[in-house]
Design a protein around this motif. Structure first.
Motif, mmCIF file in Angstrom:
data_model
loop_
_atom_site.group_PDB
_atom_site.id
_atom_site.type_symbol
_atom_site.label_atom_id
_atom_site.label_comp_id
_atom_site.label_asym_id
_atom_site.label_seq_id
_atom_site.Cartn_x
_atom_site.Cartn_y
_atom_site.Cartn_z
ATOM 1 N N MET A 49 -10.139 -13.345 27.780
ATOM 2 C CA MET A 49 -9.160 -13.045 27.092
ATOM 3 C C MET A 49 -9.735 -12.195 25.839
ATOM 4 S SD MET A 49 -5.959 -12.127 25.789
ATOM 5 C CE MET A 49 -4.721 -13.183 26.462
ATOM 6 N N GLN A 50 -11.406 -12.659 25.353
ATOM 7 C CA GLN A 50 -12.065 -11.746 24.614
ATOM 8 C C GLN A 50 -12.437 -11.101 25.276
ATOM 9 O OE1 GLN A 50 -15.045 -14.842 24.046
ATOM 10 N NE2 GLN A 50 -16.053 -14.257 25.588
ATOM 11 N N MET A 51 -12.569 -10.605 26.381
ATOM 12 C CA MET A 51 -12.931 -9.277 27.253
ATOM 13 C C MET A 51 -11.717 -8.816 26.897
ATOM 14 S SD MET A 51 -16.348 -10.045 27.576
ATOM 15 C CE MET A 51 -17.164 -8.768 27.978
ATOM 16 N N LEU A 52 -10.363 -8.669 26.505
ATOM 17 C CA LEU A 52 -9.248 -8.074 26.622
ATOM 18 C C LEU A 52 -8.439 -7.176 25.382
ATOM 19 C CD1 LEU A 52 -7.531 -9.611 29.504
ATOM 20 C CD2 LEU A 52 -9.240 -8.165 29.555
ATOM 21 N N CYS A 53 -9.042 -8.382 24.303
ATOM 22 C CA CYS A 53 -8.679 -7.970 22.706
ATOM 23 C C CYS A 53 -9.229 -8.627 21.960
ATOM 24 C CB CYS A 53 -6.630 -8.410 22.984
ATOM 25 S SG CYS A 53 -6.224 -9.763 23.078
ATOM 26 N N TYR A 54 -9.361 -8.645 20.760
ATOM 27 C CA TYR A 54 -9.614 -9.099 19.434
ATOM 28 C C TYR A 54 -8.896 -9.506 18.379
ATOM 29 C CZ TYR A 54 -11.492 -4.933 17.607
ATOM 30 O OH TYR A 54 -11.379 -3.292 17.499
ATOM 31 N N LEU A 55 -8.602 -10.342 17.683
ATOM 32 C CA LEU A 55 -8.154 -10.057 16.059
ATOM 33 C C LEU A 55 -8.994 -9.840 15.027
ATOM 34 C CD1 LEU A 55 -7.168 -14.206 16.574
ATOM 35 C CD2 LEU A 55 -6.164 -11.680 17.801
ATOM 36 N N THR A 56 -8.418 -9.256 14.371
ATOM 37 C CA THR A 56 -9.083 -8.316 13.086
ATOM 38 C C THR A 56 -8.070 -7.964 12.210
ATOM 39 O OG1 THR A 56 -10.329 -6.417 12.351
ATOM 40 C CG2 THR A 56 -8.469 -6.083 13.337
ATOM 41 N N ASP A 57 -8.876 -7.559 10.762
ATOM 42 C CA ASP A 57 -7.922 -7.385 9.494
ATOM 43 C C ASP A 57 -8.100 -6.182 9.294
ATOM 44 O OD1 ASP A 57 -6.811 -9.702 9.420
ATOM 45 O OD2 ASP A 57 -8.872 -10.553 8.053
ATOM 46 N N GLY A 58 -6.410 -6.343 8.705
ATOM 47 C CA GLY A 58 -6.502 -4.397 8.325
ATOM 48 C C GLY A 58 -7.702 -3.928 7.224
ATOM 49 N N GLU A 59 -7.714 -2.700 7.175
ATOM 50 C CA GLU A 59 -8.378 -2.182 6.262
ATOM 51 C C GLU A 59 -7.690 -2.507 4.388
ATOM 52 O OE1 GLU A 59 -9.524 2.331 4.378
ATOM 53 O OE2 GLU A 59 -9.511 1.729 6.946
ATOM 54 N N LYS A 60 -7.850 -3.183 4.021
ATOM 55 C CA LYS A 60 -8.056 -3.404 2.283
ATOM 56 C C LYS A 60 -7.107 -1.803 1.882
ATOM 57 C CE LYS A 60 -7.185 -6.541 -0.799
ATOM 58 N NZ LYS A 60 -6.108 -7.322 -1.263
ATOM 59 N N GLN A 61 -6.105 -2.345 1.635
ATOM 60 C CA GLN A 61 -5.851 -0.888 0.862
ATOM 61 C C GLN A 61 -5.154 -1.183 -0.665
ATOM 62 O OE1 GLN A 61 -2.978 1.968 2.402
ATOM 63 N NE2 GLN A 61 -4.508 2.238 3.655
ATOM 64 N N ASN A 62 -5.049 -0.218 -1.813
ATOM 65 C CA ASN A 62 -4.611 -0.951 -2.892
ATOM 66 C C ASN A 62 -4.718 0.484 -3.687
ATOM 67 O OD1 ASN A 62 -6.038 -3.590 -4.177
ATOM 68 N ND2 ASN A 62 -7.637 -2.413 -3.642
ATOM 69 N N GLY A 63 -3.293 0.190 -4.869
ATOM 70 C CA GLY A 63 -2.564 0.954 -5.026
ATOM 71 C C GLY A 63 -1.454 2.085 -4.362
ATOM 72 N N ILE A 64 -1.192 1.764 -3.490
ATOM 73 C CA ILE A 64 -0.327 1.790 -2.391
ATOM 74 C C ILE A 64 0.819 1.338 -1.932
ATOM 75 C CG2 ILE A 64 0.469 3.391 -0.292
ATOM 76 C CD1 ILE A 64 -3.009 4.291 -0.338
ATOM 77 N N GLU A 65 1.759 1.575 -2.648
ATOM 78 C CA GLU A 65 3.498 0.238 -2.344
ATOM 79 C C GLU A 65 3.922 0.855 -0.561
ATOM 80 O OE1 GLU A 65 7.585 -0.648 -4.327
ATOM 81 O OE2 GLU A 65 6.709 0.639 -4.989
ATOM 82 N N ARG A 66 3.235 -0.299 -0.046
ATOM 83 C CA ARG A 66 3.782 -0.533 1.183
ATOM 84 C C ARG A 66 4.274 -1.831 1.727
ATOM 85 N NH1 ARG A 66 0.664 3.752 4.767
ATOM 86 N NH2 ARG A 66 -0.615 4.018 3.004
ATOM 87 N N ILE A 67 5.191 -2.195 2.902
ATOM 88 C CA ILE A 67 6.396 -3.172 3.357
ATOM 89 C C ILE A 67 5.456 -4.425 3.321
ATOM 90 C CG2 ILE A 67 7.999 -3.949 5.080
ATOM 91 C CD1 ILE A 67 8.971 -1.619 4.617
ATOM 92 N N ASN A 68 5.272 -4.692 2.929
ATOM 93 C CA ASN A 68 4.722 -6.713 3.372
ATOM 94 C C ASN A 68 5.205 -7.379 4.871
ATOM 95 O OD1 ASN A 68 3.604 -9.077 3.211
ATOM 96 N ND2 ASN A 68 4.589 -10.084 1.946
ATOM 97 N N HIS A 69 4.252 -6.973 5.832
ATOM 98 C CA HIS A 69 4.960 -7.497 6.970
ATOM 99 C C HIS A 69 4.070 -9.049 7.269
ATOM 100 C CE1 HIS A 69 5.615 -3.478 8.888
ATOM 101 N NE2 HIS A 69 4.597 -3.162 8.917
ATOM 102 N N ASP A 70 5.498 -9.654 6.631
ATOM 103 C CA ASP A 70 5.421 -11.676 7.175
ATOM 104 C C ASP A 70 5.913 -11.989 7.665
ATOM 105 O OD1 ASP A 70 7.910 -11.775 5.771
ATOM 106 O OD2 ASP A 70 7.344 -12.247 3.841
#
Length: 147
Positions: free
Chosen positions: A1-22
């Motif tokens: 699996m490690q050759m096909l996909c990877y896990l990461t975090d999104g780019e940190k942003q501040n000051g922009i109101e967005r939906i929380n995907h919980d």
């Protein structure tokens, strides 16, 4: 699996109101909540649950927002059929859920996730496999509805 996909975090942003995907929002169990900072995730992105009882469950984001704290973004190699890889992950969901690590809050065993062996047929064959799986699930749904 490690050759096909990877896990990461999104780019940190501040000051922009967005939906929380919980988790509760993505499952349709809670109304929209917004945040003014977080890890940005675009609409139609894949998030994989890495903390909690249902580690390994994958969601697709309906709109732009911030990824929930219990998620990682799941990025799949562009040369692979995305739905094929998701079917392989789904096939291993039970093992992933039962092999969590950590004591207080169970986490996805990323070592086990990366070690999943994935047969890599040609792209057209991946598509054919996905279509066959979808057809089988449609038949099962019809059977369940008729019971």
């Amino acid at each position: 699996m490690q050759m096909l996909c990877y896990l990461t975090d999104g780019e940190k942003q501040n000051g922009i109101e967005r939906i929380n995907h919980d988790v509760k929002y993505l499952r349709g169990e809670r109304d929209v909540k917004t945040l003014t900072s977080g890890k940005y995730v675009a609409a139609n992105s894949l998030l994989i649950l890495v903390d909690g009882e249902n580690s390994g469950e994958v969601f697709r984001t309906p709109i732009d927002g911030y990824q929930g704290s219990t998620f990682k973004q799941l990025l799949i190699n562009e040369n692979m059929n995305e739905e094929y890889v998701l079917q392989v992950i789904n096939l291993h969901r039970k093992v992933l859920r039962e092999s969590k690590v950590g004591s207080a809050i169970p986490h996805l065993n990323k070592k086990l996730f990366k070690a999943i062996e994935v047969p890599i047929p040609p792209y057209n064959e991946q598509q054919r496999i996905v279509e066959a799986i979808n057809k089988a699930f449609m038949s099962l749904n019809l059977i369940m509805e008729s019971l």
